[in-house]
Every structure is written in structure tokens, then in C-alpha cells.
Write an enzyme that holds these catalytic residues in place. Sequence first.
Site, PDB file in Angstrom:
ATOM      1  N   GLU A   1       3.889   3.848   6.097  1.00 16.18           N
ATOM      2  CA  GLU A   1       2.686   3.019   5.963  1.00 16.18           C
ATOM      3  C   GLU A   1       1.619   3.787   5.184  1.00 16.18           C
ATOM      4  O   GLU A   1       1.625   5.027   5.168  1.00 16.18           O
ATOM      5  CB  GLU A   1       2.207   2.651   7.383  1.00 16.18           C
ATOM      6  CG  GLU A   1       0.882   1.958   7.505  1.00 16.18           C
ATOM      7  CD  GLU A   1       0.839   0.560   6.897  1.00 16.18           C
ATOM      8  OE1 GLU A   1       1.265   0.408   5.742  1.00 16.18           O
ATOM      9  OE2 GLU A   1       0.335  -0.359   7.559  1.00 16.18           O
TER      10      GLU A   1
ATOM     11  N   ASP B   1      -5.968  -0.134  -1.826  1.00 11.98           N
ATOM     12  CA  ASP B   1      -6.732  -1.008  -2.724  1.00 11.98           C
ATOM     13  C   ASP B   1      -8.017  -1.533  -2.120  1.00 11.98           C
ATOM     14  O   ASP B   1      -8.205  -1.555  -0.897  1.00 11.98           O
ATOM     15  CB  ASP B   1      -5.874  -2.219  -3.100  1.00 11.98           C
ATOM     16  CG  ASP B   1      -5.755  -3.203  -1.945  1.00 11.98           C
ATOM     17  OD1 ASP B   1      -5.300  -2.791  -0.851  1.00 11.98           O
ATOM     18  OD2 ASP B   1      -6.152  -4.373  -2.110  1.00 11.98           O
TER      19      ASP B   1
ATOM     20  N   GLY C   1       0.775  -1.247   0.000  1.00 10.35           N
ATOM     21  CA  GLY C   1       0.000   0.000   0.000  1.00 10.35           C
ATOM     22  C   GLY C   1       0.797   1.283   0.000  1.00 10.35           C
ATOM     23  O   GLY C   1       0.339   2.301  -0.506  1.00 10.35           O
TER      24      GLY C   1
ATOM     25  N   ASP D   1      -5.544   2.160  10.651  1.00 12.75           N
ATOM     26  CA  ASP D   1      -6.965   1.998  10.917  1.00 12.75           C
ATOM     27  C   ASP D   1      -7.117   1.612  12.389  1.00 12.75           C
ATOM     28  O   ASP D   1      -7.071   2.471  13.258  1.00 12.75           O
ATOM     29  CB  ASP D   1      -7.477   0.933   9.934  1.00 12.75           C
ATOM     30  CG  ASP D   1      -8.980   0.785   9.914  1.00 12.75           C
ATOM     31  OD1 ASP D   1      -9.624   1.553   9.200  1.00 12.75           O
ATOM     32  OD2 ASP D   1      -9.502  -0.111  10.597  1.00 12.75           O
TER      33      ASP D   1
ATOM     34  N   ARG E   1      -5.169   0.699  -6.697  1.00  5.73           N
ATOM     35  CA  ARG E   1      -3.868   1.191  -6.206  1.00  5.73           C
ATOM     36  C   ARG E   1      -3.242   2.227  -7.127  1.00  5.73           C
ATOM     37  O   ARG E   1      -2.485   3.090  -6.691  1.00  5.73           O
ATOM     38  CB  ARG E   1      -2.860   0.042  -6.070  1.00  5.73           C
ATOM     39  CG  ARG E   1      -3.145  -0.922  -4.959  1.00  5.73           C
ATOM     40  CD  ARG E   1      -1.894  -1.755  -4.680  1.00  5.73           C
ATOM     41  NE  ARG E   1      -2.182  -2.989  -3.961  1.00  5.73           N
ATOM     42  CZ  ARG E   1      -2.354  -3.084  -2.668  1.00  5.73           C
ATOM     43  NH1 ARG E   1      -2.304  -2.006  -1.905  1.00  5.73           N
ATOM     44  NH2 ARG E   1      -2.597  -4.254  -2.094  1.00  5.73           N
TER      45      ARG E   1
ATOM     46  N   LYS F   1      -6.931   7.174  10.666  1.00 11.59           N
ATOM     47  CA  LYS F   1      -8.348   7.242  11.038  1.00 11.59           C
ATOM     48  C   LYS F   1      -8.429   7.269  12.559  1.00 11.59           C
ATOM     49  O   LYS F   1      -8.524   6.217  13.191  1.00 11.59           O
ATOM     50  CB  LYS F   1      -9.101   6.003  10.521  1.00 11.59           C
ATOM     51  CG  LYS F   1      -9.154   5.843   9.000  1.00 11.59           C
ATOM     52  CD  LYS F   1      -9.920   4.556   8.633  1.00 11.59           C
ATOM     53  CE  LYS F   1     -10.010   4.338   7.138  1.00 11.59           C
ATOM     54  NZ  LYS F   1     -10.601   3.028   6.786  1.00 11.59           N
TER      55      LYS F   1
ATOM     56  N   ILE G   1     -11.411   3.782   1.796  1.00 11.72           N
ATOM     57  CA  ILE G   1     -10.918   4.534   0.635  1.00 11.72           C
ATOM     58  C   ILE G   1     -10.006   3.683  -0.244  1.00 11.72           C
ATOM     59  O   ILE G   1      -9.433   2.698   0.220  1.00 11.72           O
ATOM     60  CB  ILE G   1     -10.167   5.811   1.068  1.00 11.72           C
ATOM     61  CG1 ILE G   1      -8.950   5.466   1.945  1.00 11.72           C
ATOM     62  CG2 ILE G   1     -11.091   6.772   1.789  1.00 11.72           C
ATOM     63  CD1 ILE G   1      -8.073   6.662   2.275  1.00 11.72           C
TER      64      ILE G   1
HETATM   65  P1  IMP Z   1      -4.944  -1.778  10.892  1.00 11.04           P
HETATM   66  O1  IMP Z   1      -3.957  -2.873  11.196  1.00 11.04           O
HETATM   67  O2  IMP Z   1      -6.325  -2.082  11.380  1.00 11.04           O
HETATM   68  O3  IMP Z   1      -4.467  -0.408  11.322  1.00 11.04           O
HETATM   69  O4  IMP Z   1      -5.151  -1.758   9.336  1.00 11.04           O
HETATM   70  C1  IMP Z   1      -4.210  -1.288   8.502  1.00 11.04           C
HETATM   71  C2  IMP Z   1      -4.277  -1.966   7.155  1.00 11.04           C
HETATM   72  O5  IMP Z   1      -5.633  -2.234   6.709  1.00 11.04           O
HETATM   73  C3  IMP Z   1      -3.696  -1.011   6.168  1.00 11.04           C
HETATM   74  O6  IMP Z   1      -2.300  -1.208   6.045  1.00 11.04           O
HETATM   75  C4  IMP Z   1      -4.468  -1.281   4.912  1.00 11.04           C
HETATM   76  O7  IMP Z   1      -3.816  -2.302   4.191  1.00 11.04           O
HETATM   77  C5  IMP Z   1      -5.817  -1.776   5.387  1.00 11.04           C
HETATM   78  N1  IMP Z   1      -6.834  -0.688   5.373  1.00 11.04           N
HETATM   79  C6  IMP Z   1      -7.381  -0.063   6.431  1.00 11.04           C
HETATM   80  N2  IMP Z   1      -8.261   0.874   6.063  1.00 11.04           N
HETATM   81  C7  IMP Z   1      -8.266   0.868   4.701  1.00 11.04           C
HETATM   82  C8  IMP Z   1      -8.983   1.643   3.705  1.00 11.04           C
HETATM   83  O8  IMP Z   1      -9.796   2.543   3.980  1.00 11.04           O
HETATM   84  N3  IMP Z   1      -8.704   1.334   2.410  1.00 11.04           N
HETATM   85  C9  IMP Z   1      -7.803   0.376   2.036  1.00 11.04           C
HETATM   86  N4  IMP Z   1      -7.120  -0.350   2.931  1.00 11.04           N
HETATM   87  C10 IMP Z   1      -7.346  -0.122   4.263  1.00 11.04           C
HETATM   88 MG    MG Z   2      -0.892  -1.591   4.630  1.00 11.79          MG
END
Ligand code: IMP
Ligand code: MG
Length: 179
Positions: free
Chosen positions: A102, A162, A48, A106, A168, A134, A156
Site C-alpha cells: 500500500e 496524488d 498509489g 492514514d 504521482r 501516519k 503529501i
Molecule cells: P485510510 O483508509 O484513511 O488509511 O487512507 C488511506 C488512503 O487515503 C491512501 O491509500 C491514500 O490513497 C489516501 N491518502 C491518505 N493520506 C494521503 C496523503 O497524505 N497523500 C495522498 N493520499 C493520501
Molecule cells: Mg491507496
Amino acid sequence: MKTVTFKDKTFRVSISEAELLKAVDNVAEKMNADLEGKNPLFLIVLNGAFMFASDLLKRVEIPAQLSFVKVASYSGTASTGRVTELIGLNEEVKGRTIVIIEDIVDSGRTMYGMVEKLKSLGADDIRIATLFFKPEALKYDLNIDYAAMNIPNDFIVGYGLDYDGYGRNLRDIYTLINS
Ligand code: IMP
Ligand code: MG
């Protein structure tokens, strides 16, 4: 209104390339001031972050090394909990300043696991630079050093991010239309 459709989902343009690049510029400027003399190793998280890393690191002017990693997370034993592996990390991180690049934070689980892993490898100073953050979705105790943009808790795509591998390559950001 510009929209894109991938499989079953439709997205509407929400952040322009120009706005993104302005936010990326600000992060680069901060890094050039903060990281001077620290000889950082930038760890770019694939897939990403590739577009963000490319635009950001062109604007970083201090001496630095770059490396590309993939993050794999799986359940370990009862005592180890979740285990994070960094695939492709061949550099010594012990005693170094590490800057993670990164695409989006999320829940924070991915970055939390990566920080713990780098700590266990002896990294001295670990910083997180993310294109998107976020804040409303964050569930882990994380310090985000550089967030180019804070966004609401929507899904998004574009500029590296993606949906099932699609989107992407888009130069702008598109937000999922809830319907
Ligand atoms: P986390 O581990 O919950 O913080 O998630 C992070 C990963 O989830 C990111 O590196 C992305 O690959 C994916 N991700 C989270 N939100 C989105 C989004 O809105 N669009 C696309 N990928 C996302
Ligand atoms: Mg990622």
C-alpha cells in the site's frame, strides 16, 4: 526551495528519492529474511502503490507471485456494515501468505477493510507493507508489519501519491504548505 503547484495547492519537497530508496531497501531486506519459504502472494493496491511496488519488488529475491488490485469500499446492510471489494483479485488466497503493498496508511480504514476481506476469503497469514504510515492518524486496530517510513499527519504527494490525480509521477515527496 523546490515547490510544485497543482490546482489550488502548493507543496514543498520534503523527502528525497535517495531517502525513499534507502527505506525501501530496508523493507526488502526484512522481507527476504521473513518470507523465505512462504510462497507469498503480493497484492499491490492501485493506483498509489505502483512506484513503491516497482522499487520494492525488484529487491525481493524469494519466489513470489504478484497481483494488482483496486479497493472499493461501500456501505452494506446494517448487519454487514462497510463492505470492501477487491477488484482484479483472480488468485486463490485460501491458506496463503498475503502481503499487501500500500502507499500510505492514514486512518487505517482501507487496510482494515482489506484485511477483513482477505480473512473472509481464508487467507492464512496477512501482512501489510506500506511506504508511509501516519501513526497519529490511525483510528483502526491494525498491525503494520512493514512501514518504510513513519511520517507526521501532513498531506503529501509524489512517488505514486496524488492530489486529485496530480503528483504521482514525482520522484521525490512533497508536503502541502499550509497557508
Ligand atoms: P485510510 O483508509 O484513511 O488509511 O487512507 C488511506 C488512503 O487515503 C491512501 O491509500 C491514500 O490513497 C489516501 N491518502 C491518505 N493520506 C494521503 C496523503 O497524505 N497523500 C495522498 N493520499 C493520501
Ligand atoms: Mg491507496
